[in-house]
Enzyme design. Structure first.
Site, PDB file in Angstrom:
ATOM      1  N   ARG A 137      11.587 -35.067-119.003  1.00 50.81           N
ATOM      2  CA  ARG A 137      10.325 -35.801-119.125  1.00 50.81           C
ATOM      3  C   ARG A 137       9.405 -35.030-120.065  1.00 50.81           C
ATOM      4  O   ARG A 137       9.095 -33.865-119.807  1.00 50.81           O
ATOM      5  CB  ARG A 137       9.664 -35.966-117.758  1.00 50.81           C
ATOM      6  N   HIS A 158      -0.594 -37.791-121.632  1.00 50.97           N
ATOM      7  CA  HIS A 158      -0.749 -36.640-120.732  1.00 50.97           C
ATOM      8  C   HIS A 158      -1.973 -35.846-121.209  1.00 50.97           C
ATOM      9  O   HIS A 158      -1.877 -34.697-121.621  1.00 50.97           O
ATOM     10  CB  HIS A 158       0.525 -35.791-120.723  1.00 50.97           C
ATOM     11  N   GLU A 202      -1.290 -38.753-114.044  1.00 49.00           N
ATOM     12  CA  GLU A 202      -2.344 -38.302-113.129  1.00 49.00           C
ATOM     13  C   GLU A 202      -3.751 -38.750-113.517  1.00 49.00           C
ATOM     14  O   GLU A 202      -4.607 -37.920-113.869  1.00 49.00           O
ATOM     15  CB  GLU A 202      -2.318 -36.774-113.004  1.00 49.00           C
ATOM     16  N   ASN A 236       3.575 -37.273-108.712  1.00 46.97           N
ATOM     17  CA  ASN A 236       3.486 -35.823-108.908  1.00 46.97           C
ATOM     18  C   ASN A 236       2.936 -35.214-107.636  1.00 46.97           C
ATOM     19  O   ASN A 236       1.965 -35.723-107.058  1.00 46.97           O
ATOM     20  CB  ASN A 236       2.534 -35.473-110.056  1.00 46.97           C
ATOM     21  N   TYR A 260       2.399 -31.260-105.425  1.00 43.50           N
ATOM     22  CA  TYR A 260       2.520 -29.803-105.405  1.00 43.50           C
ATOM     23  C   TYR A 260       2.212 -29.148-104.066  1.00 43.50           C
ATOM     24  O   TYR A 260       2.797 -28.143-103.722  1.00 43.50           O
ATOM     25  CB  TYR A 260       1.572 -29.199-106.463  1.00 43.50           C
ATOM     26  N   GLU A 275       6.855 -34.780-111.237  1.00 43.62           N
ATOM     27  CA  GLU A 275       6.500 -33.359-111.290  1.00 43.62           C
ATOM     28  C   GLU A 275       6.495 -32.784-109.889  1.00 43.62           C
ATOM     29  O   GLU A 275       6.038 -33.437-108.948  1.00 43.62           O
ATOM     30  CB  GLU A 275       5.083 -33.129-111.857  1.00 43.62           C
TER      31      GLU A 275
HETATM   32  C1  PNW Z   1      -0.444 -31.206-113.094  1.00 44.64           C
HETATM   33  N1  PNW Z   1      -5.397 -29.716-109.145  1.00 44.64           N
HETATM   34  O1  PNW Z   1      -1.808 -30.935-113.117  1.00 44.64           O
HETATM   35  C2  PNW Z   1      -0.176 -31.635-114.524  1.00 44.64           C
HETATM   36  O2  PNW Z   1       0.427 -32.896-114.639  1.00 44.64           O
HETATM   37  C3  PNW Z   1       0.521 -30.593-115.349  1.00 44.64           C
HETATM   38  O3  PNW Z   1       0.240 -30.806-116.698  1.00 44.64           O
HETATM   39  C4  PNW Z   1       0.128 -29.221-114.858  1.00 44.64           C
HETATM   40  O4  PNW Z   1       0.566 -28.186-115.691  1.00 44.64           O
HETATM   41  C5  PNW Z   1       0.686 -29.069-113.463  1.00 44.64           C
HETATM   42  O5  PNW Z   1       0.234 -30.106-112.602  1.00 44.64           O
HETATM   43  C6  PNW Z   1       0.386 -27.729-112.802  1.00 44.64           C
HETATM   44  O6  PNW Z   1      -0.987 -27.566-112.647  1.00 44.64           O
HETATM   45  C7  PNW Z   1      -2.609 -30.627-112.071  1.00 44.64           C
HETATM   46  O7  PNW Z   1      -6.322 -28.907-109.425  1.00 44.64           O
HETATM   47  C8  PNW Z   1      -3.657 -29.764-112.339  1.00 44.64           C
HETATM   48  O8  PNW Z   1      -5.334 -30.245-108.004  1.00 44.64           O
HETATM   49  C9  PNW Z   1      -4.567 -29.469-111.382  1.00 44.64           C
HETATM   50  C10 PNW Z   1      -4.451 -30.041-110.122  1.00 44.64           C
HETATM   51  C11 PNW Z   1      -3.410 -30.903-109.838  1.00 44.64           C
HETATM   52  C12 PNW Z   1      -2.478 -31.194-110.822  1.00 44.64           C
END
Ligand code: PNW
Length: 481
Positions: A77, A123, A170, A310, A312, A381
């Site tokens: 991707r 993006h 996002e 996405n 995390y 992601e």
């Molecule tokens: C994503 N938060 O961004 C993005 O899609 C990527 O480009 C980035 O590198 C990756 O996650 C890691 O950060 C985020 O603050 C950035 O909650 C910040 C947040 C969430 C997602």
């Protein structure tokens, strides 16, 4: 042969984004994006860096494809840089064939290498000319028309070869980090110590609305003019943290956790699947949340062929007894990494907002599946940084057990969601193929499964986690011995 848990055709690989890896920002006719100009403002990027060189992938796509092959990836991707393809951005502005040809070659080379391209149109690197000309994402009619034309240009070049399309990455981050907190380009906020302009009580909601309409408009172009060329699919990628109630015994915390998910994931997904914003958002935001006209909702509703996700991290979420602040964007809740019972959500990473909690991933997959009628989900992601990674020697950095453990646990959680909970998740892209420009955190925070030596000739070295992602998934597909 191990038992198959994931489907044979499970689409897995790694993800990147144009501004984070390409560099070559002044080459072959590319002009500034809002990130180029944002990075030049003092104090915005932790290490004072920018994407001028990044991983130099504009000159090294061959290296990147070799890495993908080494990692066994089936898919890659990446995102297209709008200011490379249409440097001034607008629908009357010229197309830059040189910029476009970089992506045509990348796609051809990926396909020749047996790797499925997954292409994101946006993006975060808006042509800066559009920000200056009419206020960028704040200007609904101009932005929607210009994005639609840009999408058509890219589709004309690539739609016969690319089967998986993502319109926006996002939109929550674009709207909240870009227009409420001012941490991301264009950096607008109500906080006058950070920016002379911006209104965080209204602009994020306008931007979110405009992004949804632009998404719907590009999807219409894809379906009307291109979809039959290859039978491809298009969707938007949404992000959210999972929300656990701080006190699961307190129904007000249970409701607060649900409301936080509505203010993140459902803000965008409800209009697409149900044709309206969540009631909790309408209740709190009133007229500050725009209304959809009949034409607009006609574009937005049912505009996803798949759900791009996405994800995390997770939070514990507690209700507040005070009325919501005018600048609140989370549903009037307090989020923390510790529950009432003093359980920790997970260990620290390098990113203050990110702590591993794999069960939250399984729960969020189920939440999406239940709320939206079991859509096909592609995880576009997932990944982690590591506390202090940048301080380590290269030998230590490539031995990234913390990240390897993260991926083992999160991929197992996905497999459980698929096989035990019947969530229709059919793909997974780890973030990221490479250490790269981590936005406001610059280069000090690394997310790659491959180490990048920025000063040492851009040498790339796969870390332990690169192998672990492949091994874990192929074992679950039933291919490993
Ligand atoms: C994503 N938060 O961004 C993005 O899609 C990527 O480009 C980035 O590198 C990756 O996650 C890691 O950060 C985020 O603050 C950035 O909650 C910040 C947040 C969430 C997602």
């Amino acid at each position: 042969m191990s038992e198959a848990v994931l489907p044979k055709d499970f689409l897995w690989g790694f993800a990147t984004a144009s501004y984070q890896i390409e560099g070559a920002v002044h080459e072959d006719g590319r002009l500034d994006s809002i990130w180029d100009t944002f990075c030049r403002k003092p104090g915005k990027i932790a290490d004072g860096s920018n994407g001028d060189v990044a991983c130099d992938s504009y000159h090294r796509s061959g290296d990147d494809i070799a890495l993908l092959q080494q990692c066994g990836a089936r898919a890659y991707r990446f995102s297209v840089s709008w200011p490379r393809v249409i440097p001034l951005g607008g629908r009357a502005d010229p197309v830059n064939r040189l910029g476009l040809s970089y992506y045509v070659k990348l796609v051809d080379d990926l396909i020749a290498a047996g790797i499925e391209p997954v292409v994101t149109l946006y993006h975060w690197d808006l042509p800066d000319a559009l920000e200056k000309r009419y206020g960028g994402l704040l200007n609904r009619d101009e932005f929607v028309a210009d994005f639609t034309r840009y999408a058509r240009v890219v589709l004309e070049a690539l739609a016969s070869k690319v089967r998986y399309w993502v319109t926006f990455n996002e939109p929550w981050c674009s709207a909240i980090l870009g227009y409420s907190l001012g941490q991301f380009a264009p950096g607008r906020t109500s906080d006058r110590t950070k920016c002379p302009e911006g209104d965080a009580s209204t602009e994020p909601w306008i931007v979110g609305h405009n992004l949804l309409i632009a998404h719907g408009s590009a999807v219409k172009v894809f379906r009307d003019e291109f979809k039959d060329k290859i039978g491809g699919q298009i969707g938007i990628t949404l992000n959210a943290d999972y929300a656990y109630p701080w006190d699961p015994q307190d129904p007000r915390d249970v409701e607060a956790a649900e409301r936080k998910l509505e203010f993140s994931m459902a803000w965008f997904a409800d209009p697409i699947y149900f044709g309206k914003y969540p009631d909790s958002m309408r209740r709190q935001l009133g007229a500050r949340l725009p209304d959809f006209s009949a034409d607009e909702i006609g574009l937005v509703q049912n505009s996803n062929d798949f759900f791009g996700m996405n994800h995390y991290t997770s939070n514990y979420v507690r209700h507040l007894d005070t009325p919501p602040d005018l600048l609140d964007f989370s549903g009037n809740v307090a989020s923390s990494f510790e529950s009432k019972a003093r359980e920790s959500i997970g260990p620290e990473s390098q990113s203050p907002w990110l702590r591993p909690n794999a069960l939250g991933f399984r729960r969020l997959l189920n939440w999406i599946s239940d709320r939206y009628g079991h859509p096909t989900i592609y995880v576009t992601e997932n990944g982690t940084s590591i506390k202090g990674e940048n301080e380590l020697s290269v030998e230590q950095m490539v031995d990234d057990e913390f990240r390897a453990t993260y991926f083992r646990n999160y991929i197992q959680a996905l497999a459980d969601a698929y096989s035990k909970d019947r969530v229709d998740v059919r793909g997974y892209m780890a973030w990221s193929l490479l250490d790269n420009f981590e936005w406001a955190d610059g280069y000090e925070t690394r997310f790659g499964v491959c180490y990048v030596d920025y000063e040492g000739g851009q040498r790339r070295v796969p870390k332990k986690s690169a192998k672990v992602v492949g091994q874990t998934i192929t074992t679950l597909i039933g291919e490993a011995n």
